[in-house]
Design a protein around this motif. Structure first.
Motif, PDB file in Angstrom:
ATOM      1  N   LEU A   1       0.825  -1.204   0.000  1.00  0.00           N
ATOM      2  CA  LEU A   1       0.000   0.000   0.000  1.00  0.00           C
ATOM      3  C   LEU A   1       0.860   1.256   0.000  1.00  0.00           C
ATOM      4  O   LEU A   1       0.574   2.223  -0.714  1.00  0.00           O
ATOM      5  N   SER A   2       1.923   1.242   0.809  1.00  0.00           N
ATOM      6  CA  SER A   2       2.851   2.366   0.804  1.00  0.00           C
ATOM      7  C   SER A   2       3.510   2.500  -0.563  1.00  0.00           C
ATOM      8  O   SER A   2       3.692   3.607  -1.082  1.00  0.00           O
ATOM      9  N   ALA A   3       3.854   1.358  -1.165  1.00  0.00           N
ATOM     10  CA  ALA A   3       4.479   1.372  -2.493  1.00  0.00           C
ATOM     11  C   ALA A   3       3.541   1.980  -3.526  1.00  0.00           C
ATOM     12  O   ALA A   3       3.993   2.664  -4.453  1.00  0.00           O
ATOM     13  N   LEU A   4       2.239   1.760  -3.380  1.00  0.00           N
ATOM     14  CA  LEU A   4       1.274   2.336  -4.319  1.00  0.00           C
ATOM     15  C   LEU A   4       1.232   3.859  -4.181  1.00  0.00           C
ATOM     16  O   LEU A   4       1.174   4.581  -5.186  1.00  0.00           O
ATOM     17  N   LEU A   5       1.281   4.350  -2.954  1.00  0.00           N
ATOM     18  CA  LEU A   5       1.317   5.794  -2.723  1.00  0.00           C
ATOM     19  C   LEU A   5       2.608   6.380  -3.275  1.00  0.00           C
ATOM     20  O   LEU A   5       2.598   7.426  -3.944  1.00  0.00           O
ATOM     21  N   TRP A   6       3.731   5.715  -3.026  1.00  0.00           N
ATOM     22  CA  TRP A   6       5.015   6.193  -3.555  1.00  0.00           C
ATOM     23  C   TRP A   6       5.010   6.189  -5.077  1.00  0.00           C
ATOM     24  O   TRP A   6       5.588   7.071  -5.714  1.00  0.00           O
ATOM     25  N   SER A   7       4.353   5.186  -5.657  1.00  0.00           N
ATOM     26  CA  SER A   7       4.260   5.116  -7.113  1.00  0.00           C
ATOM     27  C   SER A   7       3.496   6.318  -7.658  1.00  0.00           C
ATOM     28  O   SER A   7       3.892   6.910  -8.672  1.00  0.00           O
TER      29      SER A   7
ATOM     30  N   ALA B   1       6.414  13.264  -0.421  1.00  0.00           N
ATOM     31  CA  ALA B   1       7.177  12.013  -0.458  1.00  0.00           C
ATOM     32  C   ALA B   1       7.943  11.809   0.836  1.00  0.00           C
ATOM     33  O   ALA B   1       8.015  10.700   1.377  1.00  0.00           O
ATOM     34  N   GLN B   2       8.518  12.879   1.363  1.00  0.00           N
ATOM     35  CA  GLN B   2       9.249  12.779   2.621  1.00  0.00           C
ATOM     36  C   GLN B   2       8.313  12.475   3.782  1.00  0.00           C
ATOM     37  O   GLN B   2       8.637  11.674   4.666  1.00  0.00           O
ATOM     38  N   SER B   3       7.127  13.100   3.767  1.00  0.00           N
ATOM     39  CA  SER B   3       6.164  12.843   4.843  1.00  0.00           C
ATOM     40  C   SER B   3       5.594  11.434   4.746  1.00  0.00           C
ATOM     41  O   SER B   3       5.173  10.866   5.750  1.00  0.00           O
ATOM     42  N   ALA B   4       5.600  10.873   3.520  1.00  0.00           N
ATOM     43  CA  ALA B   4       5.122   9.500   3.327  1.00  0.00           C
ATOM     44  C   ALA B   4       6.232   8.484   3.536  1.00  0.00           C
ATOM     45  O   ALA B   4       6.039   7.295   3.271  1.00  0.00           O
TER      46      ALA B   4
ATOM     47  N   VAL C   1      13.671   4.312  -3.439  1.00  0.00           N
ATOM     48  CA  VAL C   1      12.464   4.472  -4.249  1.00  0.00           C
ATOM     49  C   VAL C   1      12.501   5.806  -4.983  1.00  0.00           C
ATOM     50  O   VAL C   1      12.180   5.890  -6.170  1.00  0.00           O
ATOM     51  N   TYR C   2      12.898   6.861  -4.295  1.00  0.00           N
ATOM     52  CA  TYR C   2      12.970   8.191  -4.900  1.00  0.00           C
ATOM     53  C   TYR C   2      13.881   8.181  -6.120  1.00  0.00           C
ATOM     54  O   TYR C   2      13.588   8.806  -7.141  1.00  0.00           O
ATOM     55  N   ASN C   3      14.983   7.444  -6.031  1.00  0.00           N
ATOM     56  CA  ASN C   3      15.957   7.402  -7.118  1.00  0.00           C
ATOM     57  C   ASN C   3      15.445   6.655  -8.353  1.00  0.00           C
ATOM     58  O   ASN C   3      16.029   6.771  -9.429  1.00  0.00           O
ATOM     59  N   LEU C   4      14.363   5.899  -8.196  1.00  0.00           N
ATOM     60  CA  LEU C   4      13.830   5.144  -9.329  1.00  0.00           C
ATOM     61  C   LEU C   4      13.155   6.063 -10.348  1.00  0.00           C
ATOM     62  O   LEU C   4      13.094   5.745 -11.535  1.00  0.00           O
ATOM     63  N   PHE C   5      12.636   7.185  -9.874  1.00  0.00           N
ATOM     64  CA  PHE C   5      11.827   8.044 -10.721  1.00  0.00           C
ATOM     65  C   PHE C   5      12.616   9.266 -11.190  1.00  0.00           C
ATOM     66  O   PHE C   5      13.572   9.692 -10.553  1.00  0.00           O
ATOM     67  N   TRP C   6      12.155   9.797 -12.297  1.00  0.00           N
ATOM     68  CA  TRP C   6      12.799  10.985 -12.874  1.00  0.00           C
ATOM     69  C   TRP C   6      12.164  12.213 -12.270  1.00  0.00           C
ATOM     70  O   TRP C   6      10.939  12.274 -12.104  1.00  0.00           O
ATOM     71  N   HIS C   7      12.981  13.215 -11.925  1.00  0.00           N
ATOM     72  CA  HIS C   7      12.441  14.405 -11.299  1.00  0.00           C
ATOM     73  C   HIS C   7      13.319  15.605 -11.646  1.00  0.00           C
ATOM     74  O   HIS C   7      14.432  15.456 -12.137  1.00  0.00           O
ATOM     75  N   ILE C   8      12.791  16.794 -11.403  1.00  0.00           N
ATOM     76  CA  ILE C   8      13.556  18.004 -11.669  1.00  0.00           C
ATOM     77  C   ILE C   8      14.762  18.025 -10.747  1.00  0.00           C
ATOM     78  O   ILE C   8      14.626  17.926  -9.532  1.00  0.00           O
TER      79      ILE C   8
END
Length: 201
Positions: free
Chosen positions: A97-103, A183-186, A192-199
């Motif tokens: 469930l947490s992984a779904l929110l992070w996704s 994301a930090q509060s979650a 996990v953060y490093n998996l996604f592309w971000h500014i």
């Protein structure tokens, strides 16, 4: 040695996963922008995403013109990336469930980054080749127009200078920072953060 193989596995998973996530998010943007699906790049995106998207559309209908199946597929791709990376990195079974929110957060950050980079490319090209008919640039203009249009209604161009990208850049940066805060509060792990592309700022 085990750690090295784990890092390689996470790297491969993240690379393949983010590339497919790009394709799925672009598929969503294509329909949202009513872009030209006969564009060769659009056709490539359709071919890549159809094998998973077609079965999903049988159970996930559209909603007010939104391609909800593409959004669900993007969430599932991110979810699999997160759970797979956790397994490969040896951190144990992550909470699904947490992984779904992070996704969800990761997909939103990736979407913002795609728009951000697309705008940078569009601005540079507008100076060096403003009337280019390259299929990629034509498609990029079509995808960005729905982002610029609402801002132009509030802040019209100054003569021939369109300043709407400046304000869109500001809005995207603020949204990215808010998502990072969520994301930090979650308690999103750095892995996990490093998996996604971000500014990158």
């Amino acid at each position: 040695m085990v750690s090295t193989f784990s890092n390689i596995g996470v790297f491969i998973l993240a690379t393949l996963g983010i590339l497919y996530l790009f394709a799925v998010l672009l598929r969503f943007m294509l329909q949202l922008a009513r872009a030209d699906f006969y564009n060769p790049i659009s056709q490539g995106i359709v071919k890549i995403t159809n094998p998973l998207l077609r079965p999903l559309r049988k159970i996930v209908p559209g909603f007010f013109g939104l391609d909800m199946a593409s959004l669900v597929l993007a969430l599932l791709v991110g979810w699999v990336m997160i759970l797979g990376a956790g397994f490969l990195a040896g951190v144990g079974m992550l909470n699904p469930l947490s992984a779904l929110l992070w996704s969800l957060l990761g997909c939103l950050m990736t979407l913002i980054a795609i728009l951000f980079v697309g705008m940078l490319i569009s601005i540079v090209v507008s100076w060096v080749a403003p009337h280019s008919a390259n299929p990629a640039l034509v498609l990029l203009r079509q995808l960005l127009e729905p982002v610029y249009a609402p801002v132009r209604k509030i802040i019209p161009p100054l003569g021939v200078i369109d300043i709407s990208p400046i304000f869109v850049f500001i809005l995207l940066t603020v949204a990215d920072k808010l998502l990072l805060g969520f994301a930090q509060s979650a308690a999103m792990p750095q892995l996990v953060y490093n998996l996604f592309w971000h500014i990158p700022f």
